[in-house]
Design a protein around this motif. Structure first.
Motif, PDB file in Angstrom:
ATOM      1  N   GLY A 137      -5.799  -3.755  -7.350  1.00 20.40           N
ATOM      2  CA  GLY A 137      -5.792  -5.092  -6.756  1.00 20.40           C
ATOM      3  C   GLY A 137      -7.082  -5.842  -7.015  1.00 20.40           C
ATOM      4  O   GLY A 137      -7.501  -6.669  -6.213  1.00 20.40           O
ATOM      5  N   ASP A 187      -4.453  -4.292 -11.726  1.00 24.79           N
ATOM      6  CA  ASP A 187      -3.680  -5.233 -10.900  1.00 24.79           C
ATOM      7  C   ASP A 187      -2.317  -5.422 -11.559  1.00 24.79           C
ATOM      8  O   ASP A 187      -2.148  -5.095 -12.743  1.00 24.79           O
ATOM      9  CB  ASP A 187      -4.427  -6.597 -10.824  1.00 24.79           C
ATOM     10  N   ASP A 215       1.297  -1.313 -11.269  1.00 20.43           N
ATOM     11  CA  ASP A 215       1.917  -1.610  -9.973  1.00 20.43           C
ATOM     12  C   ASP A 215       1.772  -0.342  -9.135  1.00 20.43           C
ATOM     13  O   ASP A 215       2.344   0.702  -9.475  1.00 20.43           O
ATOM     14  CB  ASP A 215       3.393  -1.961 -10.197  1.00 20.43           C
ATOM     15  N   ILE A 261      -0.467  -6.242   0.228  1.00 19.42           N
ATOM     16  CA  ILE A 261       0.184  -7.538   0.436  1.00 19.42           C
ATOM     17  C   ILE A 261       0.325  -7.783   1.941  1.00 19.42           C
ATOM     18  O   ILE A 261       0.369  -6.835   2.729  1.00 19.42           O
ATOM     19  CB  ILE A 261       1.567  -7.623  -0.255  1.00 19.42           C
ATOM     20  N   LYS A 286       9.221  -3.819   1.399  1.00 24.32           N
ATOM     21  CA  LYS A 286       8.291  -4.260   0.335  1.00 24.32           C
ATOM     22  C   LYS A 286       6.845  -3.997   0.733  1.00 24.32           C
ATOM     23  O   LYS A 286       6.037  -3.532  -0.070  1.00 24.32           O
ATOM     24  CB  LYS A 286       8.454  -5.773   0.091  1.00 24.32           C
ATOM     25  N   VAL A 287       6.516  -4.321   1.984  1.00 24.47           N
ATOM     26  CA  VAL A 287       5.133  -4.142   2.460  1.00 24.47           C
ATOM     27  C   VAL A 287       4.796  -2.644   2.490  1.00 24.47           C
ATOM     28  O   VAL A 287       3.717  -2.225   2.061  1.00 24.47           O
ATOM     29  CB  VAL A 287       4.920  -4.811   3.841  1.00 24.47           C
ATOM     30  N   VAL A 289       4.075  -1.187  -1.099  1.00 27.19           N
ATOM     31  CA  VAL A 289       2.755  -1.462  -1.703  1.00 27.19           C
ATOM     32  C   VAL A 289       1.640  -0.870  -0.833  1.00 27.19           C
ATOM     33  O   VAL A 289       0.808  -0.093  -1.317  1.00 27.19           O
ATOM     34  CB  VAL A 289       2.540  -2.987  -1.884  1.00 27.19           C
ATOM     35  N   ASN A 290       1.630  -1.223   0.449  1.00 32.55           N
ATOM     36  CA  ASN A 290       0.475  -0.904   1.299  1.00 32.55           C
ATOM     37  C   ASN A 290       0.392   0.574   1.680  1.00 32.55           C
ATOM     38  O   ASN A 290      -0.712   1.098   1.855  1.00 32.55           O
ATOM     39  CB  ASN A 290       0.520  -1.726   2.590  1.00 32.55           C
ATOM     40  N   TYR A 315       2.552  -5.226   8.239  1.00 32.79           N
ATOM     41  CA  TYR A 315       1.152  -5.144   7.803  1.00 32.79           C
ATOM     42  C   TYR A 315       0.353  -4.255   8.752  1.00 32.79           C
ATOM     43  O   TYR A 315      -0.352  -3.328   8.321  1.00 32.79           O
ATOM     44  CB  TYR A 315       0.553  -6.559   7.742  1.00 32.79           C
ATOM     45  N   MET A 365      -5.271 -14.170  -0.184  1.00 35.86           N
ATOM     46  CA  MET A 365      -4.270 -13.655   0.752  1.00 35.86           C
ATOM     47  C   MET A 365      -4.291 -14.441   2.070  1.00 35.86           C
ATOM     48  O   MET A 365      -3.248 -14.795   2.620  1.00 35.86           O
ATOM     49  CB  MET A 365      -4.518 -12.165   1.048  1.00 35.86           C
ATOM     50  N   GLU A 387      -2.896 -17.939   1.709  1.00 34.33           N
ATOM     51  CA  GLU A 387      -1.418 -17.965   1.737  1.00 34.33           C
ATOM     52  C   GLU A 387      -0.880 -17.786   3.152  1.00 34.33           C
ATOM     53  O   GLU A 387       0.085 -18.445   3.549  1.00 34.33           O
ATOM     54  CB  GLU A 387      -0.862 -16.867   0.828  1.00 34.33           C
TER      55      GLU A 387
END
Ligand code: NAD
Length: 257
Positions: free
Chosen positions: A13, A37, A63, A93, A110-111, A114-115, A156, A193, A196
Motif C-alpha cells: 500500500g 500496491d 494485491d 481500505i 471486501k474489507v 484486504v485488511n 474497519y 483515505m 474519501e
C-alpha cells in the motif's frame, strides 16, 4: 550509519498516504525499499520520489488479498535485492461509513479480504521466509480503531482489532525464533483515505470534518503520514531489538484520553 543501512524491506500500500511516506522515510534511513500496491501509477510515483531523493527503490504490483501475489512480492524482492529483512503490511481500505446494523455483507467481505486476510496471508509468507533464517521484523498497520470501538465503520474497526490480535499472537509465537512482530496504530492522519471518508460523510465539507478530527486529539491536529513513517522505520530497525508484540499508537494523544 542510519537506522536501516544495508536493510531490505517492502511496504504494501505504498502507492499513497502512510505507505508512501513510510517507504520514503525508510529509504532515507538507508533501506532498499520495494514499493508495492495495486495502484501501479501511485507505486511508480513513490519509486520516482525515493530515487529523486537519492534512495533505492523498486516497484512490484501486488494485491494483498491474493496469496499468489504476496508470494510474487516476496520472490520479486529476493530476486531484486537478494534478501528480505523487514516487511511492512500496511495496505488497507476503509469500507463504507456504516454501523453493524446496516453494513452490507459484500462490503464487509471486501474489507476483511484486504485488511485482515491480506495481513494474515502476508505474515504467513513472510514467516515462511524469515523462520529458517532466524531473523526478521514484521510490522502491520492497525489503527487506534483497532484498540477502541468507534461508530460507523463496523468492518474497519473489526479488522483493525483483528490485526492487533494477530500481531500479538504472531509476536509470542515467533519471538524465540528471532522474529519481531509489531503494529503501528495511527490516529487521524491526513491521507487520501480520510479525504474519501470525509467526502462520503458530507460531500464538499472536508475542512470542517478535518477540523473536528484534529480537535479530537489532545495535540489539536491531525497527523502527517510521515509521522507514522518515522515510527514504522524505527519499529522495523535493529534500534527496536527488544520490542515485539507492541501496538504503538501514533495519534497525538487521542487514545490517552
Ligand atoms: N489515514 C488514517 O487516518 C489512518 C488511520 C489509522 C490507520 N490507517 C491505516 O493505514 C493504512 C494506510 O492507509 P492510508 O490512510 O495511507 O490510505 P490510502 O488510501 O492513502 O493508501 C492505501 C493504499 O493501499 C492500497 N491498497 C488498497 N487495497 C489494496 C490491496 N488489496 N492490495 C494492495 N494495496 C492495496 C491503495 O491502492 C492505496 O495506495 C491502512 O491500513 C489504513 O487502514 C489509516
Amino acid at each position: 550509519m542510519s537506522l536501516l543501512t544495508n536493510k531490505v524491506g517492502f511496504v504494501t500500500g505504498s502507492g499513497s498516504g502512510i505507505g508512501r511516506e513510510s517507504a520514503r522515510v525508510m529509504a532515507r534511513e538507508g533501506a532498499a525499499v520495494v514499493v508495492s500496491d495495486i495502484n501501479v501509477e501511485g507505486g511508480k510515483e513513490t519509486v520516482e520520489m525515493i530515487r529523486g531523493e537519492g534512495g533505492e527503490a523498486f516497484f512490484i504490483a501486488a494485491d494483498v488479498s491474493r496469496e499468489s501475489e504476496i508470494h510474487g512480492l516476496i520472490e520479486g524482492t529476493l530476486g531484486q535485492y537478494g534478501r528480505l529483512d523487514f516487511a511492512y503490511n500496511n495496505a488497507g481500505i476503509a469500507g463504507p461509513t456504516k454501523g453493524v446494523a446496516d453494513y452490507p455483507l459484500d462490503e464487509f467481505d471486501k474489507v476483511v479480504a484486504v485488511n485482515l486476510r491480506g495481513v494474515f496471508l502476508a505474515m504467513q509468507a513472510e514467516l515462511a521466509h524469515m523462520l529458517p533464517l532466524g531473523r526478521g521484523a514484521i510490522l502491520n498497520t492497525s489503527s487506534t480503531f483497532g484498540l477502541v470501538g468507534y461508530p460507523g465503520c463496523a468492518a474497519y474497526v473489526a479488522t483493525k482489532h483483528a490485526v492487533a490480535g494477530l500481531t500479538r499472537a504472531a509476536a509470542i509465537e515467533n519471538s524465540a525464533a528471532g522474529i519481531r512482530v509489531n503494529a503501528v496504530c495511527p490516529g487521524a492522519i491526513a491521507t487520501p483515505m480520510v479525504d474519501e471518508m470525509a467526502d462520503e460523510i458530507s460531500p464538499g465539507a472536508r475542512q470542517p470534518i478535518f477540523d473536528a478530527l484534529g480537535a479530537a486529539a489532545p495535540m489539536g491536529r491531525m497527523g502527517r503520514p510521515q509521522e507514522i513513517g518515522e515510527a514504522a522505520a524505527w519499529l522495523v530497525s535493529d534500534a527496536a531489538s527488544f520490542v515485539t508484540g507492541l501496538t504503538m499508537t501514533v495519534d497525538g494523544g487521542w487514545t490517552a484520553q
